[in-house]
Design an enzyme around this catalytic site. Structure first.
Site, PDB file in Angstrom:
ATOM      1  N   SER D  46       0.968  -4.208 -15.702  1.00 35.52           N
ATOM      2  CA  SER D  46       0.443  -3.526 -14.525  1.00 35.52           C
ATOM      3  C   SER D  46      -0.701  -2.638 -14.998  1.00 35.52           C
ATOM      4  O   SER D  46      -0.521  -1.832 -15.912  1.00 35.52           O
ATOM      5  CB  SER D  46       1.540  -2.692 -13.862  1.00 35.52           C
ATOM      6  OG  SER D  46       1.076  -2.151 -12.644  1.00 35.52           O
ATOM      7  N   GLU D  47      -1.878  -2.774 -14.380  1.00 34.81           N
ATOM      8  CA  GLU D  47      -3.076  -2.181 -14.971  1.00 34.81           C
ATOM      9  C   GLU D  47      -3.081  -0.660 -14.971  1.00 34.81           C
ATOM     10  O   GLU D  47      -3.899  -0.043 -15.642  1.00 34.81           O
ATOM     11  CB  GLU D  47      -4.350  -2.724 -14.302  1.00 34.81           C
ATOM     12  CG  GLU D  47      -4.503  -2.408 -12.828  1.00 34.81           C
ATOM     13  CD  GLU D  47      -4.061  -3.558 -11.949  1.00 34.81           C
ATOM     14  OE1 GLU D  47      -3.097  -4.267 -12.334  1.00 34.81           O
ATOM     15  OE2 GLU D  47      -4.660  -3.752 -10.875  1.00 34.81           O
ATOM     16  N   ASN D  48      -2.163  -0.042 -14.213  1.00 35.85           N
ATOM     17  CA  ASN D  48      -2.090   1.414 -14.265  1.00 35.85           C
ATOM     18  C   ASN D  48      -1.319   1.912 -15.488  1.00 35.85           C
ATOM     19  O   ASN D  48      -1.164   3.113 -15.657  1.00 35.85           O
ATOM     20  CB  ASN D  48      -1.476   1.977 -12.988  1.00 35.85           C
ATOM     21  CG  ASN D  48      -0.076   1.490 -12.744  1.00 35.85           C
ATOM     22  OD1 ASN D  48       0.183   0.288 -12.860  1.00 35.85           O
ATOM     23  ND2 ASN D  48       0.840   2.375 -12.418  1.00 35.85           N
TER      24      ASN D  48
END
Lengths: 209, 249, 249, 209
Positions: D46-48
């Site tokens: 998840s890019e966060n």
């Protein structure tokens, strides 16, 4: 009389502002650590991945996986941290290190620094020298005033390969404290018992006073 | 004989007793980075403190600009932001309205480029090449260059006057530990700002952290304020029912 | 109806039973990154394993190349290295001799540029600008460009076929924790190599690490081998006497 | 009949190689997570800042500081890790993510992807879409075959602003699985009970079969 190595180191320690981040080069600059007053919030950065480097460990506490940039066993002070080399050089190259205290083979009157290679000599390597010289906010050089053979190290123009151009701000030698100014080398102070002529005689450049 | 340079450095006495003291010097027209992915990892008290300080014409550099009327939404409501550099607007109706009536200037950039530009600023890299955005509006007006047959665009470092960062724990030197995904952009922002202010849930003593487990070394932090209470709003609270009486995530 | 792509990915069954198995595919002419600052943080068993595999013509990418006849010194002695990219030679007499008689090609680069080039390779950045090296031999032949009045040179990403990494602990997915300054170049190398092999003092179960405290996520690691015994030589053992009977570092 | 949303997600899950790193976009792609077989060594990024994202938390376990890129509360699986956004996008932009499954507004027959803005419409933003589309090793698009208004989404050329050029490799719609090939769109399979003509009717481009 002139400064001893320990006196050069002690004089250099007076250049360190309380509350600053300092990187000490290999050799003579390493001695400065012993002269920094306690409780001064001075944090030593070591480019192999320490912020908050402490003194050499007590006998028996040494850890081969906890070393400084000179590959000597060291310690970490409370509040110190370790990190990878990319983070470490972000600190150095990003202008977050307030002061780098470096050795020198030659310093030119325009602030050029040569401290990594002698033409025809054995090349030890660049290591972090170019990054520190280009990245730290202030560059202080500690060096003997002349070489073992009596050659000047403070010169009009470096004949040795440069580490970085126009970066040195102050030099402390065994004979004097000297600034690099837009007009060239300028005397800041003489070591005890040293005469101005003696300082000038050991230089291959003008010295303003 | 002149005296050596002994003016005090920026790494002394970082702990501030109030949010207002921690924000000293943040004035009109400042470029301010604010950490957080949406509302997750916002420095809530510092965001409120800027509002209370009555500054204006800010450039806000943040992934988002608030949502659900929380977080940075208050800055937009109060009209203290002149320009926004962000990656995502989402359902932020205030920002949509201000974009539509041109009362605010908004630069929307890819998230990876956003964080890399800040990281570059902090690491002394003035510019770098990336393939992200090639062939899109993001690439318009930018230098294009091929490396190994792949087209890239040149992107520049992004810095700021202040970074407002939310930490889980901080020590007096400014060493930070974050909690889970509240870390996001904060470490890169801390390196890219002239003055980094940390709002921490807990101020711990020097030496409380194992040296190997500091997420953001204190060299990148300049002021610290402890704020024990945080709302930490849920932006989209999603859960699933427990299969039965016991069990856990 | 064709079948969807279901070939196995590279993140399965990473644990290898032997050093030889962990090094499979590392052949003649390979570009190999080796972690460590001097002898600190060397993957000792993997270094020996490469030697025992009988490969040659390697390009060695490492900060140093061994010292005191330890570490990578064995690769030089055995003449399996054709080219070295490093930052520091120091007192490595083997390397000095081979440089002098041109039996090895050595590229010496600044340490910050060295690690940043590897980090760039791992982060999809083909090239970046830096002021380090401007006005020196390092800048010769490189593109110069001013940003905000400062002259920079263009440096390119540096990648490799293999990275040989020493970890303190690793889990079966390849999540790594390092110990103190043994971390150094290893994280950047792991991101920059096609195949990253980790030699760990201890293999721990999945879930042993707190998610916030993984130093190198397993996405950057492809093979794992547990090696419990390490020499960890002192390169320069420096100590000070204890002030008296008690006290500690 | 056509695929339901869950059937699209299930079909997409078959595209995921065991032992791979996958990023799921917001919306329809998020549903894919429920269809990945256990024990397959598939790790969700998840890019966060998560590698090893798990399902939504059980009631009462939700943590507002543990969210996915859609800002929904999530969990972390054993072996998962959290990290800052610079590291996260190094994974994505450095080619370490094997597969990104994304939504789309339009896909062109040359693989161009438009999924972030409609001309004249409300711009939600770019987020990580351009980085994922440019950086992941393989791009799989999940989308309804046509818009709510019946407009084609698979087109000769995108009229909407691009997210990335020539990146989409496969598309799964409610009507069919379609590849982007050097010759253009090519049918891979039809959804159950769907006719080829129906698939073609909903496209604004050629479909090879």
């Amino acid at each position: 009389m002139a400064f001893s190595k320990q006196q050069i180191a002690a004089r250099a320690a007076r250049e360190i502002a309380p509350g600053s981040i300092v990187n000490l080069g290999i050799g003579l600059p390493t001695l400065v650590a012993d002269h920094i007053p306690e409780g001064n919030d001075v944090w030593l950065q070591s480019e192999n991945g320490i912020l908050g480097m402490g003194p050499f460990p007590y006998e028996g506490d040494e850890d081969p996986r906890l070393i400084n940039a000179g590959k000597q066993t060291v310690t970490i002070v409370p509040g110190g941290s370790t990190f990878d080399s990319a983070t470490s050089f972000s600190m150095i190259r990003g202008g977050h290190v307030d002061l780098a205290i470096l050795g020198a083979m030659q310093v030119a009157q325009n602030g050029d620094l040569a401290n990594w290679a002698i033409p025809g000599g054995k090349t030890l390597g660049i290591g972090g020298a170019m990054d520190l010289a280009a990245g730290a906010r202030r560059i202080l050089v500690l060096t003997s005033h002349v070489t073992k053979d009596g050659e000047a190290k403070l010169v009009k123009e470096c004949s040795f390969p440069l580490t970085a151009a126009r970066v040195v701000q102050r030099i402390i030698t065994d004979l004097a404290v000297i600034d690099v100014t837009p007009e060239g080398f300028r005397l800041v102070e003489l070591a005890p018992g040293v005469e101005l002529d003696q300082v000038r005689a050991g230089m291959d450049a003008e010295l303003l006073s | 004989m002149s005296e050596p340079a002994v003016q005090e450095g920026r790494h002394r006495r970082k702990v501030r007793e109030s949010v207002a003291a921690a924000l000293e010097g943040l004035g009109d027209g400042a470029r301010v980075m604010v950490g957080g992915f949406g509302l997750c990892g916002n420095a809530e008290a510092l965001i409120r403190g800027v509002l209370e300080a009555g500054v204006k014409d800010l450039t806000l550099i943040s992934n988002n600009s608030g949502n659900l009327e929380k977080g940075l939404a208050a800055w937009l409501k109060a009209d203290i932001v002149r320009r926004v550099i962000c990656t995502y607007v989402g359902n932020n109706e205030d920002l949509h309205r201000k974009m539509a009536d041109h009362s605010i200037e908004v630069e929307i950039i890819p998230q990876g480029t956003f964080v890399e530009r800040m990281r570059a600023a902090g690491a002394g890299i003035p510019a770098f090449y990336t393939p992200t955005g090639v062939g899109t509006v993001v690439a318009e007006g930018k230098e294009h260059r091929d490396f190994d047959g792949v087209t890239n665009i040149l992107e520049h470092a992004l810095s700021a006057d202040f970074a407002l960062i939310r930490a889980h724990q901080v020590d007096p030197f400014g060493n930070v530990r974050f909690w889970r995904t509240a870390r996001n952009f904060s470490p890169a922002m801390a390196t890219a700002a002239h003055t980094t202010v940390v709002e921490a849930d807990e101020l711990v003593p020097l030496g409380a952290f194992d040296p190997d487990d500091v997420h953001l070394p204190g060299i990148f932090v300049h002021r610290v304020v402890e704020v024990r209470e945080h709302e930490d709003p849920f932006e989209y609270r999603r859960v699933r029912p427990r299969p039965d009486a016991e069990g856990g995530a």
